[in-house]
Write an enzyme that holds these catalytic residues in place. Structure first.
Site, short mmCIF file in Angstrom:
data_model
loop_
_atom_site.label_atom_id
_atom_site.label_comp_id
_atom_site.label_asym_id
_atom_site.label_seq_id
_atom_site.Cartn_x
_atom_site.Cartn_y
_atom_site.Cartn_z
N LYS A 152 -6.65 -10.93 -47.65
CA LYS A 152 -7.61 -10.16 -48.46
C LYS A 152 -6.98 -8.85 -48.92
O LYS A 152 -7.13 -8.45 -50.08
CB LYS A 152 -8.89 -9.90 -47.65
CG LYS A 152 -9.74 -11.16 -47.45
CD LYS A 152 -10.90 -10.97 -46.47
CE LYS A 152 -11.56 -12.31 -46.17
NZ LYS A 152 -12.62 -12.23 -45.16
N GLN A 171 -15.59 -8.80 -40.88
CA GLN A 171 -14.86 -10.06 -40.70
C GLN A 171 -15.48 -10.89 -39.58
O GLN A 171 -15.70 -10.40 -38.48
CB GLN A 171 -13.39 -9.73 -40.37
CG GLN A 171 -12.50 -10.96 -40.24
CD GLN A 171 -12.32 -11.70 -41.56
OE1 GLN A 171 -12.18 -11.10 -42.62
NE2 GLN A 171 -12.37 -13.02 -41.50
N ASP A 184 -19.47 -9.71 -49.22
CA ASP A 184 -19.44 -11.12 -48.83
C ASP A 184 -20.63 -11.90 -49.38
O ASP A 184 -20.61 -13.13 -49.39
CB ASP A 184 -19.45 -11.22 -47.29
CG ASP A 184 -18.07 -11.50 -46.73
OD1 ASP A 184 -17.22 -12.03 -47.47
OD2 ASP A 184 -17.84 -11.19 -45.54
#
Lengths: 286, 286
Positions: A52, A96, A119
């Site tokens: 990422k 995460q 997200d």
């Protein structure tokens, strides 16, 4: 006959190139910024976060990782997120996964302000996905839709079967495809005659997390197969599909690696840019 | 053989009786309160609102209707909703649909605070429904689940087909049944071979709004048929199912009227009570 491979790596690179240009052309006084919260030191998470960060860097998004001990108290994590929600220099926040067992994933995703929900896991974002009233989508489902669109694979009136009903892939993806007028069937571990249900589909999407689940019995020659699996078997990274055999039968297929995976990251960083643009738009219009 | 009729009227009366007792036992300094906003003077809306008011009254919920002219400006309606969001004497807010064309339904549903979302149409509520992380559900899908549960009709591993993909029935209902481990197929106007897709189901739910859509060709003898249709044909109120013929074949069926309709109102007023309880809980724990 062999299937046409839908190359997610190539498509993600194209999307990243476009994104890089958009960011360069629309940059305000600062670049877009993503903050990643990592709890613990899971090796797979380390790898995903590294990917990422690399993708962010390549398109001109600032990214930082805040690392926390595995034993962090929930209220400390809460404080950090609430403070990031207010931070005018942060556009996207991402926690995460997976989280240690003492931290409730739904609680955490609910804390992230919907205007910084990189997200797309916040309930309000997911509700707006269901309502077809948003620009922000969970990255993996959005990547899958873009893969299908890249090959002009018809969705309207098509039969789509999704194997797996997770909150981050199966369910939001189902609503996105329903909104595109597909006839969508969502299967789970309790589904009877899974092979038969799958074989009816024009488009089969497996997000079960079970290697070699999808065999020749599940497919036919006009089918598109999207493999969302991310499994490690004897140290080898593979999807849910018995690729070697299935790819000889079907019309289109995505590989693992190089299919859905890179698209997920491309869609994630696209979300960060959209959140950044919305932020600037709001602050200029006030 | 004739199907067993699932009596929504009777079940709704039972639920209302329980609710009446709960309200009487848990009443604080005031009764729960629902505010209904009506724009214009649609005859069907008048009837639905009357039914809602009667049900509220019967269980001990205060209810009021704020009526607005059909030409009301969006920002006036917005002001009213924002003020009701802050009103400590109001637990549930509901804007009666349909709205005049100049008012965007999604915009309005998004204005209603999630803690006062009686209809369950707010995106955050819908996202929490998808995540299986809420007590508040859109009333019609919740009523359908309760009808199925009342007859102990198995959902785990069952094939459920839903005809119709609306924001208030089809899509949220699909997520609720997915969360109960059913294999769910959602059809729409573009679905190919609709009769065949329906006939595969153990449970067929029609929310298409098209009278006599579901004929003998769509069903089989072990099927449960839930009719969500609310159609007027030559002044007669009917569902989507050709009841006379289908009820002779299938195992369970809901009638129209007397099936899903009364359950919708029962679940709506249950939402109001839950919102009231949450409000009191919050204010006592602070």
């Amino acid at each position: 006959m062999s299937a046409k491979i839908i190359d997610g790596k190539l498509l993600s690179q194209k999307l990243n190139s476009h994104l890089k240009i958009s960011i360069a052309q629309n940059k305000g006084v600062r670049a877009p910024k993503l903050t990643i919260l990592q709890i613990g030191n899971n090796p797979a998470s380390n790898k995903y976060i590294k990917n990422k960060l690399n993708s962010c860097k390549s398109v001109g998004i600032d990214a930082e990782v805040l690392k926390f001990d595995n034993n962090i108290k929930v209220n400390e994590l809460e404080k950090t997120i609430l403070s990031l929600n207010k931070d005018k220099n942060v556009d996207g926040i991402l926690v995460q996964l997976p989280l240690p067992s003492h931290i409730d994933e739904k609680f955490i995703n609910n804390l992230i302000d919907v205007t910084k929900d990189a997200d797309g896991f916040n309930p309000q974002t997911l509700g707006n996905v269901l309502l077809d009233n948003t620009q922000i989508y969970p990255a993996t489902p959005n990547g899958i839709v873009k893969l299908l669109e890249s090959e002009n694979i018809n969705l309207v009136g098509s039969n789509v079967t999704i194997v797996g009903r997770s909150n981050i892939v199966g369910k939001p993806l189902a609503t996105m495809l329903i909104n595109r007028e597909a006839t969508v069937t969502i299967c789970n571990k309790k589904t009877k005659n899974l092979a038969k249900v799958c074989k009816r589909a024009d488009i089969l999407i497996s997000a079960a997390g079970s290697s070699k689940l999808i065999t020749r019995k599940f497919v036919h020659k006009n089918m598109t197969v999207i493999d969302v699996g991310a499994n490690f078997v004897n140290g080898i990274y593979c999807g849910d599909v018995d690729f070697e055999k299935v790819s000889k039968i079907v019309k289109y297929i995505t590989p693992v690696p190089g299919g859905v995976g890179p698209m997920t990251i491309a869609c994630l960083i696209e979300n960060v840019y959209k959140l950044y643009k919305n932020y600037y738009h709001k602050n200029n219009s006030k």
